[in-house]
Design an enzyme around this catalytic site. Structure first.
Site, PDB file in Angstrom:
ATOM      1  N   TRP A   1     -16.780  -9.320   5.066  1.00 23.22           N
ATOM      2  CA  TRP A   1     -15.471  -9.979   5.179  1.00 23.22           C
ATOM      3  C   TRP A   1     -15.188 -10.796   3.929  1.00 23.22           C
ATOM      4  O   TRP A   1     -14.051 -10.831   3.431  1.00 23.22           O
ATOM      5  CB  TRP A   1     -15.467 -10.850   6.432  1.00 23.22           C
ATOM      6  CG  TRP A   1     -14.114 -11.373   6.813  1.00 23.22           C
ATOM      7  CD1 TRP A   1     -13.678 -12.653   6.691  1.00 23.22           C
ATOM      8  CD2 TRP A   1     -13.026 -10.641   7.396  1.00 23.22           C
ATOM      9  NE1 TRP A   1     -12.390 -12.772   7.151  1.00 23.22           N
ATOM     10  CE2 TRP A   1     -11.968 -11.553   7.602  1.00 23.22           C
ATOM     11  CE3 TRP A   1     -12.854  -9.305   7.761  1.00 23.22           C
ATOM     12  CZ2 TRP A   1     -10.746 -11.172   8.147  1.00 23.22           C
ATOM     13  CZ3 TRP A   1     -11.639  -8.926   8.309  1.00 23.22           C
ATOM     14  CH2 TRP A   1     -10.602  -9.858   8.502  1.00 23.22           C
TER      15      TRP A   1
ATOM     16  N   TRP B   1       2.035 -21.655   7.030  1.00 25.48           N
ATOM     17  CA  TRP B   1       0.598 -21.521   6.786  1.00 25.48           C
ATOM     18  C   TRP B   1       0.171 -22.090   5.436  1.00 25.48           C
ATOM     19  O   TRP B   1      -0.971 -22.532   5.273  1.00 25.48           O
ATOM     20  CB  TRP B   1       0.171 -20.058   6.889  1.00 25.48           C
ATOM     21  CG  TRP B   1       0.781 -19.128   5.868  1.00 25.48           C
ATOM     22  CD1 TRP B   1       1.887 -18.356   6.019  1.00 25.48           C
ATOM     23  CD2 TRP B   1       0.301 -18.865   4.528  1.00 25.48           C
ATOM     24  NE1 TRP B   1       2.136 -17.627   4.878  1.00 25.48           N
ATOM     25  CE2 TRP B   1       1.179 -17.917   3.939  1.00 25.48           C
ATOM     26  CE3 TRP B   1      -0.768 -19.340   3.782  1.00 25.48           C
ATOM     27  CZ2 TRP B   1       1.009 -17.432   2.642  1.00 25.48           C
ATOM     28  CZ3 TRP B   1      -0.945 -18.860   2.480  1.00 25.48           C
ATOM     29  CH2 TRP B   1      -0.054 -17.922   1.931  1.00 25.48           C
TER      30      TRP B   1
END
Length: 450
Positions: A274, A356
């Site tokens: 990841w 965000w």
């Protein structure tokens, strides 16, 4: 006097498994280490407060480690395009070695320096040291970058296995010439007015030696139960290696090899994957921290910022237990459990309807492990605007998350005890109603042209 080799340390503050250092030693000339604090070159993002704290102590450790081997770490500050050539001239260096970086501003700086120094007759080489798979080597069948994690990681695993780590050198022949260095304290990386770093000092010991100890402890004590308890913030079973990797006190090759030698911890290795995917995404999307990867999210109707809500979130005073616990852990320790990172981010974006980018900026300032890829990548993932993103209608319910992953409220009791004693404030928003408002806003994104 022999023409020394310069090792330009960046996000690789270690002696073991450092290909740039190994190349300098193989040249068989004196070695001088350089760390250059560059906040002046175009596009370079200034470090956050917690990151500066870590950098100060990691540089102290690296300088001591190099001195013990016989060499010196020189500190300089300024635009790399000016400072590095001047340092080459100061030392009469015949070679410069560094390990590669992958954000666009850094790549541009490095390419320019490599070309100009070579024109001046200096040997310049760079190496892979911070990623297991360099971003341009992993492509879809059509030769394009990946936008979904699973096929990306399968493609990585189909490539040759990561190399074995290089050993730490026994000695490093130092440069005997006179070279001026900045005083690290003059960089003022540590907080003083006020000194808010007490929790960081209590939790962390930066430096390569401490990083190696933590890796050894994790492999011996926690790797076996990682799959089972990695989502439980009170379990203590997460690796806590993220700042070590961010600052390069450990290389991913060292972590990979240590884990593989212990067996086949597929779930833990996928976490390294990841991290690779985040850097792959940044490499191909340099403005990841400011621009929605999925451009239809530009149509999301963010309401006017409510500064009271933002401040309550930052301080851990939202009245929502797991959110408050996570934000207080972040403020005190410079770190937050990954499950809680997702919960706190989801609450800011989807319950408070705050862009965000505001959250990404706060985490950038507060996290000791904030880096240019993982931080914005993760925020865009939660927002629904990023690569392989969580669908926007997936809103983490912080109460259900607490019931599932902190059923005994151990984590909440540690970081937000007011939620256990009954002294917590009322929630600043209704979870059900705010989720409904977010889904209504998302309808505008679905109608936006793609």
């Amino acid at each position: 006097m022999a023409a020394p080799s310069i090792v330009w340390f960046r996000d690789d503050l270690r002696l073991a498994d450092n290909p740039a250092l190994r190349a300098a030693l193989d040249r068989d000339e004196p070695v001088v280490g350089l760390y250059l604090l560059d906040e002046d070159s175009p596009g370079m993002r200034p470090l956050g407060g917690a990151a500066k704290w870590w950098l100060h102590h990691s540089l102290t450790s690296l300088g001591e480690d190099l001195a013990a081997k016989g060499a010196t770490l020189v500190l300089r500050r300024g635009a790399a395009s000016d400072v590095l050539p001047a340092f080459v001239a100061d030392t009469g260096a015949g070679a410069v070695f560094w390990n590669r970086r992958y954000s666009r501003p850094e790549r541009d700086i490095d390419a320019g320096l490599k070309a100009s120094l070579r024109e001046d007759g200096v040997t310049v080489e760079s190496f892979a040291a911070s990623l297991l798979f360099e971003p341009w080597t992993v492509k879809t069948g059509a030769g394009k970058p990946f936008s979904v994690y699973s096929p990306f990681w399968r493609a990585c695993l189909s490539l040759p296995s990561p190399r074995a780590p290089l050993p730490e050198p026994r000695e490093v022949a130092g440069f005997s010439g006179r070279v001026d260095s900045d005083d690290l304290d003059d960089w003022e990386l540590l907080p003083t007015s006020p000194d808010w770093a007490g929790g960081l000092r209590e939790r962390w010991t930066p430096g390569e030696a401490a990083a190696k100890r933590r890796l050894k402890e994790f492999i011996a004590d926690d790797l076996g139960g990682y799959d089972r308890s990695r989502d439980e913030p009170a379990s203590g079973s997460t690796s806590m290696l993220s700042p070590r990797l961010r600052w390069g006190e450990l290389s991913p090759y060292q972590v990979w090899t240590a884990a593989v030698d212990e067996g086949n911890p597929r779930r833990f290795l996928s976490e390294l994957g990841w991290r690779e995917f985040a850097w792959h995404t940044l490499f191909h999307n340099p403005d990841l921290a400011t621009v929605n990867l999925r451009r239809e999210f530009d149509a999301f109707p963010w309401p006017r910022l409510n500064p009271t809500h933002l401040e309550a979130w930052q301080k851990g005073e939202t009245g929502v237990a797991m959110v408050d616990a996570g934000m207080k852990e972040l403020w005190v320790s410079g770190w937050m459990h990954n499950r809680v990172r997702m919960v706190t981010a989801s609450f800011l974006i989807k319950n408070l309807l705050i862009d965000w980018r505001r959250g990404e900026e706060w985490f950038w300032d507060c996290l000791v492990d904030a880096d240019a890829a993982n931080n914005p990548f993760s925020w865009q993932w939660v927002a629904g605007s990023g690569a392989d993103a969580a669908p926007y209608f997936r809103v983490f319910n912080p109460e259900l998350q607490a019931e599932k992953f902190d059923p005994k409220r151990e984590y909440i009791r540690t970081w937000a005890p007011e939620h256990v004693s009954g002294d917590a404030p009322e929630p600043i928003v209704d979870l059900k109603e705010s989720r409904k408002a977010a889904l209504e806003a998302y309808e505008e994104v679905k109608r936006a042209p793609r």
